[in-house]
Design a protein around this motif. Structure first.
Motif, PDB file in Angstrom:
ATOM      1  N   PHE A   1       0.837  -1.197   0.000  1.00 23.67           N
ATOM      2  CA  PHE A   1       0.000   0.000   0.000  1.00 23.67           C
ATOM      3  C   PHE A   1       0.871   1.246   0.000  1.00 23.67           C
ATOM      4  O   PHE A   1       2.033   1.221   0.429  1.00 23.67           O
ATOM      5  CB  PHE A   1      -0.987   0.013   1.177  1.00 23.67           C
ATOM      6  N   HIS A   2       0.297   2.347  -0.494  1.00 25.14           N
ATOM      7  CA  HIS A   2       1.002   3.623  -0.588  1.00 25.14           C
ATOM      8  C   HIS A   2       0.051   4.754  -0.225  1.00 25.14           C
ATOM      9  O   HIS A   2      -1.100   4.772  -0.674  1.00 25.14           O
ATOM     10  CB  HIS A   2       1.542   3.849  -2.007  1.00 25.14           C
ATOM     11  N   PHE A   3       0.554   5.672   0.571  1.00 27.82           N
ATOM     12  CA  PHE A   3      -0.198   6.861   0.959  1.00 27.82           C
ATOM     13  C   PHE A   3       0.568   8.076   0.457  1.00 27.82           C
ATOM     14  O   PHE A   3       1.749   8.252   0.776  1.00 27.82           O
ATOM     15  CB  PHE A   3      -0.355   6.912   2.482  1.00 27.82           C
TER      16      PHE A   3
ATOM     17  N   PHE B   1      -4.861   7.249  -1.127  1.00 26.88           N
ATOM     18  CA  PHE B   1      -4.372   5.979  -0.601  1.00 26.88           C
ATOM     19  C   PHE B   1      -4.658   4.906  -1.641  1.00 26.88           C
ATOM     20  O   PHE B   1      -5.749   4.853  -2.221  1.00 26.88           O
ATOM     21  CB  PHE B   1      -5.089   5.636   0.705  1.00 26.88           C
ATOM     22  N   VAL B   2      -3.678   4.039  -1.884  1.00 27.40           N
ATOM     23  CA  VAL B   2      -3.870   2.961  -2.846  1.00 27.40           C
ATOM     24  C   VAL B   2      -3.260   1.681  -2.277  1.00 27.40           C
ATOM     25  O   VAL B   2      -2.206   1.713  -1.630  1.00 27.40           O
ATOM     26  CB  VAL B   2      -3.245   3.316  -4.215  1.00 27.40           C
TER      27      VAL B   2
ATOM     28  N   ALA C   1     -12.800 -12.538  -1.996  1.00 31.20           N
ATOM     29  CA  ALA C   1     -13.546 -11.390  -2.509  1.00 31.20           C
ATOM     30  C   ALA C   1     -12.744 -10.086  -2.487  1.00 31.20           C
ATOM     31  O   ALA C   1     -13.245  -9.057  -2.945  1.00 31.20           O
ATOM     32  CB  ALA C   1     -14.844 -11.197  -1.712  1.00 31.20           C
ATOM     33  N   LEU C   2     -11.511 -10.127  -1.976  1.00 34.14           N
ATOM     34  CA  LEU C   2     -10.729  -8.893  -1.912  1.00 34.14           C
ATOM     35  C   LEU C   2     -10.470  -8.354  -3.320  1.00 34.14           C
ATOM     36  O   LEU C   2     -10.055  -9.103  -4.209  1.00 34.14           O
ATOM     37  CB  LEU C   2      -9.392  -9.133  -1.218  1.00 34.14           C
ATOM     38  N   PRO C   3     -10.689  -7.071  -3.549  1.00 33.56           N
ATOM     39  CA  PRO C   3     -10.365  -6.493  -4.860  1.00 33.56           C
ATOM     40  C   PRO C   3      -8.857  -6.461  -5.057  1.00 33.56           C
ATOM     41  O   PRO C   3      -8.092  -6.388  -4.094  1.00 33.56           O
ATOM     42  CB  PRO C   3     -10.941  -5.077  -4.770  1.00 33.56           C
ATOM     43  N   SER C   4      -8.416  -6.555  -6.309  1.00 38.95           N
ATOM     44  CA  SER C   4      -6.978  -6.539  -6.570  1.00 38.95           C
ATOM     45  C   SER C   4      -6.388  -5.161  -6.302  1.00 38.95           C
ATOM     46  O   SER C   4      -5.217  -5.040  -5.945  1.00 38.95           O
ATOM     47  CB  SER C   4      -6.694  -6.971  -8.010  1.00 38.95           C
ATOM     48  N   LEU C   5      -7.196  -4.121  -6.460  1.00 44.17           N
ATOM     49  CA  LEU C   5      -6.727  -2.745  -6.283  1.00 44.17           C
ATOM     50  C   LEU C   5      -7.779  -1.941  -5.527  1.00 44.17           C
ATOM     51  O   LEU C   5      -8.961  -1.977  -5.869  1.00 44.17           O
ATOM     52  CB  LEU C   5      -6.461  -2.096  -7.649  1.00 44.17           C
TER      53      LEU C   5
ATOM     54  N   TYR D   1     -10.387  -0.293   8.342  1.00 47.13           N
ATOM     55  CA  TYR D   1     -10.974   0.973   7.918  1.00 47.13           C
ATOM     56  C   TYR D   1     -10.967   1.105   6.398  1.00 47.13           C
ATOM     57  O   TYR D   1     -11.914   1.613   5.794  1.00 47.13           O
ATOM     58  CB  TYR D   1     -10.211   2.141   8.547  1.00 47.13           C
ATOM     59  N   MET D   2      -9.862   0.650   5.773  1.00 47.96           N
ATOM     60  CA  MET D   2      -9.766   0.723   4.316  1.00 47.96           C
ATOM     61  C   MET D   2     -10.875  -0.085   3.663  1.00 47.96           C
ATOM     62  O   MET D   2     -11.549   0.393   2.736  1.00 47.96           O
ATOM     63  CB  MET D   2      -8.408   0.191   3.866  1.00 47.96           C
TER      64      MET D   2
END
Length: 321
Positions: free
Chosen positions: A39-41, A65-66, A131-135, A181-182
Motif C-alpha cells: 500500500f502507498h499513501f 491511498f492505494v 472477494a478482496l479487490p486486486s486494487l 478501515y480501508m
C-alpha cells in the motif's frame, strides 16, 4: 462475537510500514509482484500509479491511498510515461534507519510517500480473502468523510517521522486498524461488492454469523439459525444469500474448514479432535469434506504445509454442501 476479528485472526492479518519517500521530479520506482499486499499513501504532492493489466495509469494526489491487495507488480512515477527503476536498485544505494526517508529523483516538484504492506494467508478458504479487490484506491476527497481512516494514516506518518521508542510496535498495530478501515470505506463506496462485510453490518445476519463463528461444532440447520435470530426460514435464507453471496450452510461449511485448517497448522491437536471441534461426528466424514474443499486430506495437508508452507495454493474451492 467479533466476527470480523475472528476472520482476521484466522487469516493471520499482519503488516507494517516499509519506508517513507522524499522524491523530487523526475522520479519513478517499480515494485515487483509480491506475496504481500503493498500500500502507498501520498502524503504530499502528486504521483502516477502504473499497473500491469490496467489500461491507463492512475493519477494520485496528496491524501490519496492505494493498496495492491492482489500483490501485483506496479510502478509509481512522477509522470505516466516516466522511467521506473526497480525499488531494490534504489534502496541498495541508501542506508535506511527509522523508515527512511528514501531520497531520490531530481530537483523538480516534491512528493512524499508512505509505503507499507499487509500480510495475510492467501491460502485461507474464507470468502473475505477470495472477494478482496486486486486494487483499492481511496482519493483524498473520500477520506474527509472517513475521518478515522485519515487519522490512522496521519498517525502512522507521524510515528514513522519521529522515530520514538516503540514506533514499530505502534505502526504494526495501526496496520491492522488501517486494513479494517480501508475495507469498510471501500465497500461504503462500492456497496455492490461488499459481500461478507455487508452481512456483518446487518443486525440479523451478523447474529447468525456470530453464532456460527462462536460454535462451529454445533449441528446448525437453516431452521435453527433462523429461529435464533428471529426471522422466518425463507426470509433468513434470502437475506443471507443476498448480502453474503452464499447460503448459510455453504458459509458454515467454509468456516468450518477454515477453522480446521488453522487448527491443523497452529496446533498439535489430532485429526479426530479437530473434526469434533468443527462439528463432525466422524473423522471419515471430516476428512472427506476437507479433501473435497481443499483438495487434499487433513493429515497430508498438515504435513505438506508445515514442510513447504508456500507450496499449496487453495484453488478450485467449492462451497457446495
Amino acid at each position: 462475537m467479533d466476527v470480523l476479528g475472528d476472520i482476521l485472526e484466522s487469516i493471520h492479518l499482519g503488516g507494517g510500514v516499509r519506508f517513507r519517500c522524499d522524491l523530487g521530479a523526475p522520479w519513478g520506482m517499480n515494485l515487483p509482484r509480491s506475496d504481500h499486499a503493498e500500500f502507498h499513501f501520498v502524503v504530499r504532492g502528486n504521483a502516477w500509479l502504473r499497473v500491469r493489466g490496467l489500461a491507463q495509469p492512475l493519477p494520485l494526489q496528496g491524501g490519496d491511498f492505494v493498496a495492491m491487495l492482489g500483490g501485483g507488480e506496479h510502478s509509481l512515477l512522477d509522470q505516466p510515461d516516466g522511467l521506473a527503476p526497480p525499488i531494490d536498485e534504489i534502496l541498495g544505494q541508501q542506508a535506511l534507519t527509522d523508515y527512511g526517508p528514501v531520497r531520490f529523483g531530481g530537483d523538480g516538484r516534491s512528493t512524499q510517500l508512505l509505503c507499507g504492506y499487509f500480510s495475510f494467508d492467501r491460502n485461507a478458504c474464507h470468502p473475505l480473502v477470495s472477494a478482496l479487490p486486486s486494487l483499492v484506491h481511496l482519493s483524498g476527497s473520500d477520506l474527509p468523510q472517513a475521518a478515522w481512516l485519515q487519522t490512522t494514516l496521519q498517525f502512522m506518518q507521524h510515528e514513522t517521522q519521529i522515530g520514538r521508542p516503540g514506533a514499530e510496535a505502534v505502526v504494526n498495530r495501526l496496520v491492522g486498524v488501517l486494513f479494517i478501515y480501508m475495507m469498510r470505506r471501500h465497500y461504503e463506496l462500492h456497496p455492490d461488492t461488499a459481500g461478507i462485510l455487508a452481512g456483518m453490518a446487518d443486525r440479523h445476519i451478523s447474529m447468525a454469523l456470530g453464532a456460527m463463528h462462536e460454535a462451529p461444532q454445533t449441528p446448525w440447520s437453516l431452521e435453527m439459525l433462523a429461529r435464533r435470530i428471529g426471522l422466518s426460514r425463507s426470509a433468513f435464507a434470502a437475506r443471507f444469500h443476498q448480502l453474503v453471496g452464499q447460503t448459510p450452510m455453504q458459509y458454515l461449511a467454509v468456516w468450518r474448514m477454515q477453522r480446521a485448517r488453522r487448527l491443523l497448522l497452529d496446533t498439535t491437536l489430532s485429526t479426530a479432535a479437530i473434526a469434533e471441534r468443527v462439528g463432525f461426528e466422524s473423522v471419515a466424514a471430516f476428512a472427506k469434506s476437507f479433501k473435497k474443499m481443499l483438495g487434499t486430506p487433513p493429515g497430508a495437508y498438515r504435513h505438506q504445509r508445515l514442510r513447504n508452507p508456500h507450496d499449496i495454493a487453495v484453488s478450485g474451492i467449492t462451497t457446495n454442501t
